[in-house]
Enzyme design. Sequence first.
Site, PDB file in Angstrom:
ATOM      1  N   CYS A  59       0.837  -1.197   0.000  1.00 41.47           N
ATOM      2  CA  CYS A  59       0.000   0.000   0.000  1.00 41.47           C
ATOM      3  C   CYS A  59       0.880   1.257   0.000  1.00 41.47           C
ATOM      4  CB  CYS A  59      -1.001  -0.034   1.152  1.00 41.47           C
ATOM      5  SG  CYS A  59      -2.356   1.152   0.943  1.00 41.47           S
TER       6      CYS A  59
ATOM      7  N   HIS B 276      -3.642  -4.434  -0.190  1.00 41.45           N
ATOM      8  CA  HIS B 276      -3.157  -5.017   1.068  1.00 41.45           C
ATOM      9  C   HIS B 276      -3.078  -6.533   0.925  1.00 41.45           C
ATOM     10  CE1 HIS B 276      -3.179  -1.513   3.775  1.00 41.45           C
ATOM     11  NE2 HIS B 276      -4.159  -1.081   3.005  1.00 41.45           N
TER      12      HIS B 276
ATOM     13  N   GLU C  21      -2.087  -8.569   3.094  1.00 33.81           N
ATOM     14  CA  GLU C  21      -2.482  -9.198   4.359  1.00 33.81           C
ATOM     15  C   GLU C  21      -4.002  -9.253   4.517  1.00 33.81           C
ATOM     16  OE1 GLU C  21      -2.439  -4.840   5.342  1.00 33.81           O
ATOM     17  OE2 GLU C  21      -1.340  -6.201   4.017  1.00 33.81           O
TER      18      GLU C  21
END
Length: 215
Positions: A86, A193, A195
Amino acid sequence: MRVVVIDYNGGNLASAAQATKRAASQLGLNADIRISRQESDILSADRLILPGQGAFADCARGLEIDNLRKILEQTVEKGTAFLGICVGMQLMAEYGLEHGKTPGLGWIKGYIAPMSEAEEAGLRLPHMGWNELNFTKGAHPLTEGLSPKDHAYFVHSYALKNGASEDIIATADYGSAVPAIVARGCQCGTQFHVEKSQEVGLTILRNFLSWAPRA
């Protein structure tokens, strides 16, 4: 393998570390994954991850803590694999325009600017939620195991502009072709992102841990 999630007062450090631990476990990899800003940890790492959440200018100021910017430059010279997430990806650019003009790391061509095309198209900002990835299969080791139109999770209002086509591995359509994955030499980054991107994110993290880049 030593993996350092760089602590520069940015966001998503713990979640990025946890996702990386899960990816390493899936690979059966014995990895020491830690969150650190210590020079010795960063310089001895096999992999570096720079998450990012918030404004470009604030995150860039975080790189001035404990001389992190200069330490990162040394790792690039060594050829250490780097993943920006990001705003961490955005910091790879030459500069950003969020909260004033702020220098980036200058590892890829281009600058970070408001997503004006999305606004002009009547799309909501931030660009938030799941979006398709557009890329050519085999374009880069980071996308191994992914298919065009796989979805990743985005949250951003600024994006890379004037980037070099050879550095842009994947895009997402949001008013224009928004750079979603970039790579040059031993450095790579995702605007989304990883994650938060479930299996797509884990696939990218597994690829990153397995990657043997050339600086």
